[in-house]
Design a protein around this motif. Structure first.
Motif, PDB file in Angstrom:
ATOM      1  N   PHE A  43       0.832  -1.205   0.000  1.00 55.21           N
ATOM      2  CA  PHE A  43       0.000   0.000   0.000  1.00 55.21           C
ATOM      3  C   PHE A  43       0.868   1.257   0.000  1.00 55.21           C
ATOM      4  N   VAL A  44       1.889   1.285   0.843  1.00 58.57           N
ATOM      5  CA  VAL A  44       2.737   2.475   0.959  1.00 58.57           C
ATOM      6  C   VAL A  44       3.435   2.767  -0.371  1.00 58.57           C
ATOM      7  N   ILE A  45       3.966   1.721  -1.010  1.00 54.71           N
ATOM      8  CA  ILE A  45       4.674   1.932  -2.284  1.00 54.71           C
ATOM      9  C   ILE A  45       3.701   2.326  -3.390  1.00 54.71           C
ATOM     10  N   GLY A  46       2.621   1.556  -3.527  1.00 55.55           N
ATOM     11  CA  GLY A  46       1.723   1.761  -4.660  1.00 55.55           C
ATOM     12  C   GLY A  46       0.803   2.954  -4.530  1.00 55.55           C
ATOM     13  N   GLU A  47       0.356   3.251  -3.296  1.00 55.48           N
ATOM     14  CA  GLU A  47      -0.654   4.284  -3.115  1.00 55.48           C
ATOM     15  C   GLU A  47      -0.111   5.594  -2.572  1.00 55.48           C
ATOM     16  N   LEU A  48       1.064   5.565  -1.954  1.00 57.79           N
ATOM     17  CA  LEU A  48       1.605   6.787  -1.360  1.00 57.79           C
ATOM     18  C   LEU A  48       2.871   7.269  -2.054  1.00 57.79           C
ATOM     19  N   ARG A  49       3.897   6.428  -2.076  1.00 58.04           N
ATOM     20  CA  ARG A  49       5.187   6.900  -2.577  1.00 58.04           C
ATOM     21  C   ARG A  49       5.250   7.009  -4.094  1.00 58.04           C
ATOM     22  N   LEU A  50       4.645   6.066  -4.809  1.00 61.09           N
ATOM     23  CA  LEU A  50       4.696   6.122  -6.271  1.00 61.09           C
ATOM     24  C   LEU A  50       3.951   7.339  -6.830  1.00 61.09           C
ATOM     25  N   PRO A  51       2.708   7.614  -6.391  1.00 58.39           N
ATOM     26  CA  PRO A  51       2.061   8.851  -6.861  1.00 58.39           C
ATOM     27  C   PRO A  51       2.828  10.100  -6.449  1.00 58.39           C
ATOM     28  N   ARG A  52       3.402  10.063  -5.254  1.00 56.68           N
ATOM     29  CA  ARG A  52       4.173  11.221  -4.782  1.00 56.68           C
ATOM     30  C   ARG A  52       5.395  11.452  -5.665  1.00 56.68           C
ATOM     31  N   LEU A  53       6.038  10.361  -6.081  1.00 57.90           N
ATOM     32  CA  LEU A  53       7.180  10.478  -6.992  1.00 57.90           C
ATOM     33  C   LEU A  53       6.740  11.066  -8.326  1.00 57.90           C
ATOM     34  N   GLY A  54       5.615  10.586  -8.869  1.00 57.51           N
ATOM     35  CA  GLY A  54       5.135  11.112 -10.142  1.00 57.51           C
ATOM     36  C   GLY A  54       4.838  12.597 -10.072  1.00 57.51           C
ATOM     37  N   ILE A  55       4.216  13.040  -8.980  1.00 59.05           N
ATOM     38  CA  ILE A  55       3.917  14.463  -8.821  1.00 59.05           C
ATOM     39  C   ILE A  55       5.211  15.260  -8.679  1.00 59.05           C
ATOM     40  N   SER A 175       4.150  21.225  -0.505  1.00 57.92           N
ATOM     41  CA  SER A 175       4.354  19.844  -0.071  1.00 57.92           C
ATOM     42  C   SER A 175       3.812  18.897  -1.126  1.00 57.92           C
ATOM     43  N   LEU A 176       4.426  17.706  -1.207  1.00 55.80           N
ATOM     44  CA  LEU A 176       3.927  16.648  -2.074  1.00 55.80           C
ATOM     45  C   LEU A 176       3.107  15.626  -1.299  1.00 55.80           C
ATOM     46  N   ALA A 177       3.040  15.763   0.016  1.00 54.13           N
ATOM     47  CA  ALA A 177       2.328  14.799   0.850  1.00 54.13           C
ATOM     48  C   ALA A 177       0.822  14.922   0.633  1.00 54.13           C
ATOM     49  N   GLY A 178       0.147  13.782   0.706  1.00 57.01           N
ATOM     50  CA  GLY A 178      -1.304  13.767   0.595  1.00 57.01           C
ATOM     51  C   GLY A 178      -1.831  13.973  -0.806  1.00 57.01           C
ATOM     52  N   ARG A 179      -0.964  13.928  -1.794  1.00 56.27           N
ATOM     53  CA  ARG A 179      -1.402  14.102  -3.181  1.00 56.27           C
ATOM     54  C   ARG A 179      -1.652  12.733  -3.805  1.00 56.27           C
ATOM     55  N   ASP A 180      -2.477  12.715  -4.833  1.00 54.84           N
ATOM     56  CA  ASP A 180      -2.835  11.476  -5.505  1.00 54.84           C
ATOM     57  C   ASP A 180      -2.533  11.605  -6.989  1.00 54.84           C
ATOM     58  N   ALA A 181      -2.300  10.455  -7.637  1.00 54.60           N
ATOM     59  CA  ALA A 181      -1.987  10.484  -9.064  1.00 54.60           C
ATOM     60  C   ALA A 181      -3.116  11.083  -9.882  1.00 54.60           C
ATOM     61  N   THR A 182      -4.355  10.980  -9.390  1.00 57.37           N
ATOM     62  CA  THR A 182      -5.477  11.559 -10.123  1.00 57.37           C
ATOM     63  C   THR A 182      -5.401  13.083 -10.183  1.00 57.37           C
ATOM     64  N   ASP A 183      -4.617  13.698  -9.284  1.00 51.15           N
ATOM     65  CA  ASP A 183      -4.460  15.147  -9.321  1.00 51.15           C
ATOM     66  C   ASP A 183      -3.751  15.615 -10.587  1.00 51.15           C
ATOM     67  N   LEU A 184      -2.997  14.697 -11.207  1.00 49.02           N
ATOM     68  CA  LEU A 184      -2.248  15.068 -12.412  1.00 49.02           C
ATOM     69  C   LEU A 184      -3.112  15.061 -13.664  1.00 49.02           C
ATOM     70  N   MET A 185      -4.211  14.329 -13.649  1.00 49.96           N
ATOM     71  CA  MET A 185      -5.019  14.192 -14.862  1.00 49.96           C
ATOM     72  C   MET A 185      -5.584  15.525 -15.354  1.00 49.96           C
ATOM     73  N   PRO A 186      -6.173  16.364 -14.484  1.00 50.22           N
ATOM     74  CA  PRO A 186      -6.683  17.645 -14.991  1.00 50.22           C
ATOM     75  C   PRO A 186      -5.585  18.570 -15.485  1.00 50.22           C
ATOM     76  N   LEU A 187      -4.349  18.302 -15.065  1.00 48.09           N
ATOM     77  CA  LEU A 187      -3.224  19.150 -15.440  1.00 48.09           C
ATOM     78  C   LEU A 187      -2.662  18.812 -16.816  1.00 48.09           C
ATOM     79  N   ALA A 188      -2.985  17.611 -17.324  1.00 46.26           N
ATOM     80  CA  ALA A 188      -2.367  17.128 -18.559  1.00 46.26           C
ATOM     81  C   ALA A 188      -2.581  18.051 -19.761  1.00 46.26           C
ATOM     82  N   PRO A 189      -3.797  18.554 -20.039  1.00 47.60           N
ATOM     83  CA  PRO A 189      -3.957  19.411 -21.226  1.00 47.60           C
ATOM     84  C   PRO A 189      -3.114  20.676 -21.183  1.00 47.60           C
ATOM     85  N   SER A 190      -3.077  21.353 -20.026  1.00 52.58           N
ATOM     86  CA  SER A 190      -2.297  22.593 -19.939  1.00 52.58           C
ATOM     87  C   SER A 190      -0.806  22.318 -20.022  1.00 52.58           C
ATOM     88  N   LEU A 191      -0.348  21.201 -19.478  1.00 47.58           N
ATOM     89  CA  LEU A 191       1.072  20.862 -19.583  1.00 47.58           C
ATOM     90  C   LEU A 191       1.443  20.531 -21.024  1.00 47.58           C
TER      91      LEU A 191
END
Length: 323
Positions: A43-55, A175-191
């Motif tokens: 859970f920690v790797i897949g749900e917390l650290r990996l999305p945090r790394l992507g952000i 901070s990058l804490a408490g963020r989720d990979a889904t937060d990046l999806m709305p950002l994709a078009p502008s990026l």
């Protein structure tokens, strides 16, 4: 790129919780088996650290590129979104949006980008003023005044509205804490739009570095180039601020290091910013998890500690006789 891959691996292995490097490595080695034998590590790797790394990767690239573009368009090595009020404008806009009841991620990103655009326009206006734009330190002081004003207004809002304060208290320092990979999806078009415009603007910016008359002689339009760069910076800084808060000094440190490796050509500098931005942000995030276990420091604190010596070094190099 090798260094970035190594730091990304360290980001997955180290954290402030109970899952240490050993358990994290075992979970990474056989991720599917870890779901049954060590569900906590899985859970920690897949749900917390990996999305945090992507952000962290996205925020590092966005702030690094934005800093390089802002320095190129203002011809100021000290120009940085956090120092010039761009990030503060973005954060103030998000604070107002939350005060007025906005909580959707897409709305927050668009509001943050509009706030960053307002900050960029103030920077561009100040850079065109006689006596300010020609002096890097005065431009930074003008940006500091704008940032201080916007931070003061944000603080007043937090004092009088407890709900808004609870929503953004940790976010506002970065901070990058408490963020989720889904937060990046709305950002994709502008990026994607920002990336396309950056590719288009790289050659005109290289010509503009030789002077406006040279750029015009080569068929470019300096005013249009500046306005498009401001739009790109607003998209990048606003998006990064929306998902990670106002992280300062990354836009100063990354272009400074990129120019040291690539030379003055903005096109080469932008290429070097791609890996250097995530290296700085992810490294600072790792440090923020480990210095005060089991708690974490805000990412903005660590980047400020990294960036302040670079700022002093650039100022001393540019204005040593006046110091």
């Amino acid at each position: 790129m090798i260094l970035l891959a190594a730091i990304a691996l360290l980001s997955l292995l180290f954290g402030a919780g109970d899952v240490g490097p050993g358990r994290a490595w075992q979970a990474l080695s056989d991720f599917d088996a870890a779901a049954m034998h060590d569900s906590e590590a899985h859970f920690v790797i897949g749900e917390l650290r990996l999305p945090r790394l992507g952000i962290g990767l996205v925020v590092g690239i966005a702030l690094g590129i934005a800093g390089a573009l802002l320095q190129a368009v203002t011809r100021n090595p000290l120009a940085e979104p956090g120092l010039l009020g761009v990030s503060a404008g973005s954060a103030f806009a998000v604070t107002l949006a939350i005060l007025w009841g906005a909580d959707a991620a897409t709305l927050r990103i668009s509001v943050a980008q509009l706030g960053a655009l307002g900050g960029c326009l103030c920077v561009l206006a100040a850079a065109r003023l006689q006596g300010i734009g020609n002096d890097p330190v005065r431009l930074i002081l003008a940006g500091a005044i704008l940032s201080g004003l916007l931070h003061s207004l944000s603080s007043l809002i937090l004092l009088f509205d407890q709900y808004t304060a609870d929503e953004i208290r940790f976010w506002v320092v970065g901070s990058l804490a408490g963020r989720d990979a889904t937060d990046l999806m709305p950002l994709a078009p502008s990026l994607a739009l920002a990336a396309l415009l950056t590719v288009i603007l790289a050659r005109p910016l290289a010509a503009l570095a030789l002077g406006e008359h040279v750029a015009i002689g080569l068929g470019h339009h300096p005013r249009v180039v500046r306005l498009l760069v401001i739009v790109v910076v607003a998209l990048l800084v606003g998006g990064a601020t929306a998902i990670a808060g106002p992280v300062t000094f990354v836009g100063l440190v990354v272009p400074f290091a990129a120019r040291a490796l690539a030379g003055p050509d903005i096109r080469r500098t932008l290429w070097f910013c791609l890996p250097l931005g995530p290296i700085v942000v992810v490294s600072a995030d790792i440090v923020s998890r480990l210095v005060v276990p089991p708690s974490e420091l805000p990412l903005g604190v660590i980047t400020a500690l990294i960036g302040a010596p670079v700022l002093i070094a650039v100022v001393r190099r540019r204005r040593l006789p006046m110091l």
